[in-house]
Design a protein around this motif. Structure first.
Motif, PDB file in Angstrom:
ATOM      1  N   ILE A  28     -37.187  28.637  35.543  1.00  0.00           N
ATOM      2  CA  ILE A  28     -37.712  27.748  35.498  1.00  0.00           C
ATOM      3  C   ILE A  28     -37.180  26.387  34.379  1.00  0.00           C
ATOM      4  N   SER A  29     -37.259  25.257  34.520  1.00  0.00           N
ATOM      5  CA  SER A  29     -36.525  24.653  33.466  1.00  0.00           C
ATOM      6  C   SER A  29     -37.850  24.405  32.855  1.00  0.00           C
ATOM      7  N   TYR A  30     -37.347  23.649  31.606  1.00  0.00           N
ATOM      8  CA  TYR A  30     -39.020  22.987  30.988  1.00  0.00           C
ATOM      9  C   TYR A  30     -39.302  21.616  31.891  1.00  0.00           C
ATOM     10  N   SER A  31     -38.715  20.678  32.335  1.00  0.00           N
ATOM     11  CA  SER A  31     -39.508  20.123  33.156  1.00  0.00           C
ATOM     12  C   SER A  31     -40.326  20.230  34.477  1.00  0.00           C
ATOM     13  N   ASP A  32     -39.657  21.698  34.818  1.00  0.00           N
ATOM     14  CA  ASP A  32     -40.570  22.344  36.143  1.00  0.00           C
ATOM     15  C   ASP A  32     -41.791  22.834  35.406  1.00  0.00           C
ATOM     16  N   ILE A  33     -41.976  23.693  34.275  1.00  0.00           N
ATOM     17  CA  ILE A  33     -42.997  24.105  33.309  1.00  0.00           C
ATOM     18  C   ILE A  33     -44.066  22.794  33.254  1.00  0.00           C
ATOM     19  N   GLY A  34     -43.106  21.920  32.600  1.00  0.00           N
ATOM     20  CA  GLY A  34     -43.942  20.798  31.913  1.00  0.00           C
ATOM     21  C   GLY A  34     -45.066  20.209  33.634  1.00  0.00           C
ATOM     22  N   SER A  35     -43.860  19.790  34.612  1.00  0.00           N
ATOM     23  CA  SER A  35     -45.190  19.338  35.826  1.00  0.00           C
ATOM     24  C   SER A  35     -45.618  20.206  36.282  1.00  0.00           C
ATOM     25  N   ILE A  36     -45.990  21.887  36.281  1.00  0.00           N
ATOM     26  CA  ILE A  36     -46.972  22.669  36.607  1.00  0.00           C
ATOM     27  C   ILE A  36     -47.751  22.520  35.598  1.00  0.00           C
ATOM     28  N   VAL A  37     -48.016  22.604  34.213  1.00  0.00           N
ATOM     29  CA  VAL A  37     -48.859  21.956  33.298  1.00  0.00           C
ATOM     30  C   VAL A  37     -49.810  20.686  33.326  1.00  0.00           C
ATOM     31  N   ARG A  38     -48.761  19.919  34.087  1.00  0.00           N
ATOM     32  CA  ARG A  38     -49.412  18.432  34.579  1.00  0.00           C
ATOM     33  C   ARG A  38     -50.187  18.590  35.577  1.00  0.00           C
ATOM     34  N   ASP A  39     -50.006  19.404  37.092  1.00  0.00           N
ATOM     35  CA  ASP A  39     -50.896  19.275  37.781  1.00  0.00           C
ATOM     36  C   ASP A  39     -51.848  20.633  37.396  1.00  0.00           C
ATOM     37  N   GLN A  40     -51.727  21.031  36.591  1.00  0.00           N
ATOM     38  CA  GLN A  40     -52.737  21.766  36.503  1.00  0.00           C
ATOM     39  C   GLN A  40     -54.101  21.559  35.414  1.00  0.00           C
ATOM     40  N   LYS A  41     -53.553  21.183  34.397  1.00  0.00           N
ATOM     41  CA  LYS A  41     -54.719  19.798  33.532  1.00  0.00           C
ATOM     42  C   LYS A  41     -54.986  18.877  34.519  1.00  0.00           C
ATOM     43  N   SER A  42     -54.150  17.544  33.622  1.00  0.00           N
ATOM     44  CA  SER A  42     -53.697  16.406  34.183  1.00  0.00           C
ATOM     45  C   SER A  42     -52.528  15.834  33.430  1.00  0.00           C
ATOM     46  N   ALA A  43     -52.819  14.470  34.113  1.00  0.00           N
ATOM     47  CA  ALA A  43     -51.478  13.990  33.826  1.00  0.00           C
ATOM     48  C   ALA A  43     -51.327  13.617  32.061  1.00  0.00           C
ATOM     49  N   PHE A  44     -52.455  13.711  31.174  1.00  0.00           N
ATOM     50  CA  PHE A  44     -52.778  12.975  30.194  1.00  0.00           C
ATOM     51  C   PHE A  44     -52.843  14.782  28.699  1.00  0.00           C
ATOM     52  N   HIS A  45     -52.351  15.388  29.761  1.00  0.00           N
ATOM     53  CA  HIS A  45     -52.745  16.371  29.004  1.00  0.00           C
ATOM     54  C   HIS A  45     -50.975  16.791  28.374  1.00  0.00           C
ATOM     55  N   MET A  46     -51.516  16.874  26.733  1.00  0.00           N
ATOM     56  CA  MET A  46     -50.271  17.108  25.617  1.00  0.00           C
ATOM     57  C   MET A  46     -49.666  15.477  26.171  1.00  0.00           C
TER      58      MET A  46
END
Length: 245
Positions: free
Chosen positions: A53-71
């Motif tokens: 799981i790449s950094y970008s994959d995890i970043g996408s997961i977080v934005r999908d589950q939180k919001s596009a503006f999260h971090m």
């Protein structure tokens, strides 16, 4: 599949992710995974849809589950580190602290110390299939030796001179199962065990193509020694395979 279980190959500890309840279980403890991003991250690791799981994959997961503006001002590597840290915390609550490992500069993956239980069963099936084939070859070798003529040369050596088709068949069967097994279990850290297994298999191969030579033996003694020595080799092969657990 509502639950996925991994087993630590060193400690035999189990950890289970319940996909319906979003609960992590291990060592008699249970932990509800409240953070949706952490759950999706662990889900990816447990289902092994990807090996890394790449950094970008995890970043996408977080934005999908939180919001596009999260971090939103943070790079993916920082987001990944934060949510992997949260995932570690959840795992530690059930006394698992080595499930996720870093792949430097790329991302994260499940540690090779942890093996899916279904995969473990497949490994055991592979080992059993290998041993069954080696056992069958040895039994065929012994059966052939019981009826084959025992030749003695001028030096007094006793041996079996098989028909070429039998010798080639035994060689092909051993070669196929050995290389299939070797390719499956070749991995960093087990080279010594594989070399030991290879040594035993090489000895069996010499018997399987009837290169075993006796010195001034009667036919009965040659057949008896041939059978007993092959049975000893089979036990040694089984012991060498056990070391790969």
């Amino acid at each position: 599949m509502s639950q996925i279980t991994f087993k630590n190959v060193e400690t035999a500890k189990l950890v289970t992710l319940d996909l319906n309840l979003k609960v992590l279980k291990s060592s008699g403890r249970e932990m509800f995974i409240q953070d949706s991003a952490v759950y999706v991250l662990l889900h990816q690791l447990f289902t092994q849809k990807v090996s890394l799981i790449s950094y970008s994959d995890i970043g996408s997961i977080v934005r999908d589950q939180k919001s596009a503006f999260h971090m939103e001002d943070s790079p993916d590597s920082i987001i990944a580190n934060k949510y992997v840290f949260k995932s570690h915390a959840v795992l530690k609550n059930v006394l698992v602290d080595d499930f996720i490992v870093t792949v430097r500069g790329l991302g994260y993956k499940a540690s090779s110390k942890w093996l899916p239980v279904l995969e473990e069963k497949r490994d055991e099936q592979n080992k059993n299939a290998f041993l069954m084939e080696i056992t069958a070859i040895i039994e065929d070798c012994i059966a052939y030796s019981e009826s084959a003529d025992i030749t003695q040369d001028k030096s007094g050596f006793s041996f079996i001179k098989p028909d070429q088709e039998t010798a080639l068949d035994h060689f092909r069967r051993m070669n196929d199962c050995y290389h299939t097994f070797l390719s499956r279990y070749s991995a960093p850290g087990n080279s010594i065990e594989l070399l030991e297994l290879r040594e035993k298999i090489t000895k069996v191969l010499l018997y399987a193509i009837y290169w075993r030579v006796g010195d001034s033996l009667t036919s009965e003694k040659f057949r008896s020694d041939y059978k007993n020595e092959l049975q000893v080799l089979l036990r040694q092969v089984k012991q060498a395979v056990d070391l790969l657990d």
